[in-house]
Design a protein around this motif. Structure first.
Motif, PDB file in Angstrom:
ATOM      1  N   ILE A 192      -8.283   3.826  -0.273  1.00 16.20           N
ATOM      2  CA  ILE A 192      -8.826   2.527   0.153  1.00 16.20           C
ATOM      3  C   ILE A 192      -8.829   2.421   1.671  1.00 16.20           C
ATOM      4  CG2 ILE A 192      -8.358   0.040   0.175  1.00 16.20           C
ATOM      5  CD1 ILE A 192      -7.377   0.381  -2.741  1.00 16.20           C
ATOM      6  N   ARG A 193      -7.746   2.843   2.311  1.00 13.55           N
ATOM      7  CA  ARG A 193      -7.681   2.761   3.775  1.00 13.55           C
ATOM      8  C   ARG A 193      -8.764   3.617   4.414  1.00 13.55           C
ATOM      9  NH1 ARG A 193      -3.544   5.320   4.503  1.00 13.55           N
ATOM     10  NH2 ARG A 193      -4.487   7.140   5.494  1.00 13.55           N
ATOM     11  N   ARG A 194      -8.954   4.840   3.918  1.00 14.08           N
ATOM     12  CA  ARG A 194      -9.982   5.708   4.490  1.00 14.08           C
ATOM     13  C   ARG A 194     -11.383   5.135   4.284  1.00 14.08           C
ATOM     14  NH1 ARG A 194      -6.471   9.926   2.437  1.00 14.08           N
ATOM     15  NH2 ARG A 194      -7.667   9.947   0.493  1.00 14.08           N
ATOM     16  N   THR A 195     -11.567   4.382   3.205  1.00 12.62           N
ATOM     17  CA  THR A 195     -12.878   3.799   2.913  1.00 12.62           C
ATOM     18  C   THR A 195     -13.183   2.593   3.789  1.00 12.62           C
ATOM     19  OG1 THR A 195     -12.761   4.525   0.598  1.00 12.62           O
ATOM     20  CG2 THR A 195     -14.304   2.743   1.104  1.00 12.62           C
ATOM     21  N   TYR A 196     -12.193   1.737   4.010  1.00 14.12           N
ATOM     22  CA  TYR A 196     -12.445   0.451   4.657  1.00 14.12           C
ATOM     23  C   TYR A 196     -12.018   0.373   6.116  1.00 14.12           C
ATOM     24  CZ  TYR A 196     -13.549  -1.385   0.031  1.00 14.12           C
ATOM     25  OH  TYR A 196     -14.125  -1.608  -1.194  1.00 14.12           O
ATOM     26  N   VAL A 197     -11.151   1.261   6.547  1.00  8.14           N
ATOM     27  CA  VAL A 197     -10.649   1.199   7.925  1.00  8.14           C
ATOM     28  C   VAL A 197     -11.316   2.309   8.739  1.00  8.14           C
ATOM     29  CG1 VAL A 197      -8.613   1.353   9.407  1.00  8.14           C
ATOM     30  CG2 VAL A 197      -8.462   0.206   7.180  1.00  8.14           C
ATOM     31  N   LEU A 210       1.110  -2.947  -7.843  1.00  8.37           N
ATOM     32  CA  LEU A 210      -0.005  -3.329  -6.979  1.00  8.37           C
ATOM     33  C   LEU A 210      -0.316  -4.819  -7.114  1.00  8.37           C
ATOM     34  CD1 LEU A 210      -2.386  -0.273  -7.538  1.00  8.37           C
ATOM     35  CD2 LEU A 210      -1.129  -0.822  -5.444  1.00  8.37           C
ATOM     36  N   GLN A 211      -0.313  -5.313  -8.328  1.00 10.09           N
ATOM     37  CA  GLN A 211      -0.581  -6.728  -8.554  1.00 10.09           C
ATOM     38  C   GLN A 211       0.497  -7.594  -7.915  1.00 10.09           C
ATOM     39  OE1 GLN A 211      -1.175  -7.203 -12.843  1.00 10.09           O
ATOM     40  NE2 GLN A 211      -2.459  -5.374 -12.849  1.00 10.09           N
ATOM     41  N   TYR A 212       1.738  -7.122  -7.977  1.00 10.15           N
ATOM     42  CA  TYR A 212       2.833  -7.859  -7.359  1.00 10.15           C
ATOM     43  C   TYR A 212       2.656  -7.920  -5.841  1.00 10.15           C
ATOM     44  CZ  TYR A 212       7.530  -9.371  -6.142  1.00 10.15           C
ATOM     45  OH  TYR A 212       8.589 -10.076  -5.621  1.00 10.15           O
ATOM     46  N   VAL A 213       2.323  -6.783  -5.226  1.00 11.77           N
ATOM     47  CA  VAL A 213       2.159  -6.732  -3.771  1.00 11.77           C
ATOM     48  C   VAL A 213       1.033  -7.661  -3.325  1.00 11.77           C
ATOM     49  CG1 VAL A 213       1.524  -5.249  -1.830  1.00 11.77           C
ATOM     50  CG2 VAL A 213       3.093  -4.402  -3.587  1.00 11.77           C
ATOM     51  N   TYR A 270       3.465   1.323   2.401  1.00 11.78           N
ATOM     52  CA  TYR A 270       2.309   1.045   1.550  1.00 11.78           C
ATOM     53  C   TYR A 270       2.230  -0.424   1.154  1.00 11.78           C
ATOM     54  CZ  TYR A 270       0.981   5.884   1.565  1.00 11.78           C
ATOM     55  OH  TYR A 270       0.554   7.128   1.987  1.00 11.78           O
ATOM     56  N   VAL A 271       3.364  -1.059   0.984  1.00 15.98           N
ATOM     57  CA  VAL A 271       3.352  -2.494   0.725  1.00 15.98           C
ATOM     58  C   VAL A 271       2.759  -3.227   1.928  1.00 15.98           C
ATOM     59  CG1 VAL A 271       4.792  -4.535   0.358  1.00 15.98           C
ATOM     60  CG2 VAL A 271       5.269  -2.428  -0.912  1.00 15.98           C
ATOM     61  N   PHE A 272       3.182  -2.838   3.121  1.00 13.88           N
ATOM     62  CA  PHE A 272       2.657  -3.444   4.345  1.00 13.88           C
ATOM     63  C   PHE A 272       1.153  -3.238   4.462  1.00 13.88           C
ATOM     64  CE2 PHE A 272       1.305  -2.549   8.734  1.00 13.88           C
ATOM     65  CZ  PHE A 272       1.485  -3.797   9.309  1.00 13.88           C
ATOM     66  N   GLU A 273       0.700  -2.009   4.283  1.00 18.70           N
ATOM     67  CA  GLU A 273      -0.731  -1.707   4.398  1.00 18.70           C
ATOM     68  C   GLU A 273      -1.554  -2.540   3.422  1.00 18.70           C
ATOM     69  OE1 GLU A 273      -2.134   2.254   3.993  1.00 18.70           O
ATOM     70  OE2 GLU A 273      -0.844   3.070   5.559  1.00 18.70           O
ATOM     71  N   ILE A 274      -1.141  -2.523   2.160  1.00 18.10           N
ATOM     72  CA  ILE A 274      -1.895  -3.236   1.131  1.00 18.10           C
ATOM     73  C   ILE A 274      -1.973  -4.719   1.450  1.00 18.10           C
ATOM     74  CG2 ILE A 274      -1.889  -3.936  -1.301  1.00 18.10           C
ATOM     75  CD1 ILE A 274      -0.612  -1.145  -1.898  1.00 18.10           C
ATOM     76  N   ARG A 275      -0.827  -5.321   1.778  1.00 20.04           N
ATOM     77  CA  ARG A 275      -0.822  -6.762   2.004  1.00 20.04           C
ATOM     78  C   ARG A 275      -1.605  -7.124   3.270  1.00 20.04           C
ATOM     79  NH1 ARG A 275       1.997 -10.612  -0.882  1.00 20.04           N
ATOM     80  NH2 ARG A 275       1.505 -12.661  -0.026  1.00 20.04           N
ATOM     81  N   GLY A 328      -8.927  -9.615   3.757  1.00 20.55           N
ATOM     82  CA  GLY A 328     -10.047  -9.597   2.830  1.00 20.55           C
ATOM     83  C   GLY A 328     -10.682  -8.246   2.611  1.00 20.55           C
ATOM     84  N   GLU A 329      -9.931  -7.160   2.830  1.00 18.69           N
ATOM     85  CA  GLU A 329     -10.516  -5.830   2.709  1.00 18.69           C
ATOM     86  C   GLU A 329      -9.908  -4.988   1.589  1.00 18.69           C
ATOM     87  OE1 GLU A 329     -10.702  -3.856   6.524  1.00 18.69           O
ATOM     88  OE2 GLU A 329     -12.653  -4.796   6.854  1.00 18.69           O
ATOM     89  N   PHE A 330      -8.950  -5.534   0.864  1.00 22.24           N
ATOM     90  CA  PHE A 330      -8.387  -4.770  -0.248  1.00 22.24           C
ATOM     91  C   PHE A 330      -9.152  -5.122  -1.523  1.00 22.24           C
ATOM     92  CE2 PHE A 330      -5.541  -3.834  -3.754  1.00 22.24           C
ATOM     93  CZ  PHE A 330      -5.060  -2.590  -3.401  1.00 22.24           C
ATOM     94  N   PRO A 331      -9.771  -4.134  -2.176  1.00 19.43           N
ATOM     95  CA  PRO A 331     -10.504  -4.400  -3.418  1.00 19.43           C
ATOM     96  C   PRO A 331      -9.525  -4.631  -4.561  1.00 19.43           C
ATOM     97  CG  PRO A 331     -10.520  -2.046  -2.940  1.00 19.43           C
ATOM     98  CD  PRO A 331      -9.839  -2.712  -1.783  1.00 19.43           C
TER      99      PRO A 331
END
Length: 217
Positions: free
Chosen positions: A198-203, A167-170, A136-141, A147-150
């Protein structure tokens, strides 16, 4: 023949081509995602036999053609054997490769993406880090880089304070410090729910490696 070029990168995928060749996809620092043919790489004794395989990271010497590159040689610094030899680790690794392939583009600087992929593979080999957290850290970053993580999702007041902090740290941590924390299971579960949505929404792709991963892990 054109002059060879040296690129730093990682093999994302590799499939047979013809009787003895391989077709590989590389994520490279200098030229983004490229396709190359490794001639004779499936022959025993070939210098490219091991190098033209997923997870291999190093320097690749290639010749540029009109539609693809030809892989001439490789100096591999990391094979990530520990992740490769562990079923769960390998499944996560293949998912990371496929996720990076989704975002990779040709002729764009991919330094940040390549560095993230590299440190994430190193993190998979650290026993003290849960693979699920690394995922999940990998996905988020990766989504942040592209530019796709809200980012307002990291400030959702309905989340646990620890989840918001994680989340803020990642989102902001230097890559070399990205995998220096662990969280409680309830926090990881909440991070997972947020990121899955988020992944299902943007990917707009289903990942075969993720389907397999979620069945066995």
């Amino acid at each position: 023949m054109s002059q060879g070029i040296e690129l730093t990168g990682m093999v994302l995928s590799s499939v047979p081509s013809g009787d003895y060749d391989k077709r590989v996809v590389l994520l490279t620092k200098e030229r983004g995602k490229i396709t190359a043919f490794a001639r004779g790489a499936r022959r025993q004794g070939s210098g490219l036999l091991a190098a033209a395989s997923p997870f291999c990271f190093g320097k690749f010497t290639l010749y540029e053609g009109r539609t693809a590159y030809t892989l001439a040689s490789a100096d591999i610094s990391h094979y990530f054997e520990k992740a490769r030899e562990d079923l769960e680790g390998a499944c996560y690794g293949f998912y990371f490769m496929e996720f990076a392939d989704y975002y990779g583009q040709e002729n764009l600087d991919a330094s940040l993406m390549l560095n993230l992929l590299f440190v994430s593979m190193l993190a998979l080999e650290r026993e003290q880090l849960p693979n699920r957290l690394v995922r999940y850290v990998f996905e988020i970053r990766m989504m942040v880089i592209n530019g796709e993580f809200p980012q307002d999702a990291a400030y959702d007041s309905s989340l646990l304070e620890s989840t918001r902090y994680a989340l803020q740290y990642v989102i902001r941590a230097p890559l070399q410090k990205l995998f220096t924390f662990v969280v409680k299971e309830e926090v990881l579960d909440e991070m997972a729910r947020v990121q899955d949505k988020i992944r299902r929404t943007y990917v707009d792709r289903r990942f075969r490696s993720l389907d397999i991963l979620e069945k066995i892990c």
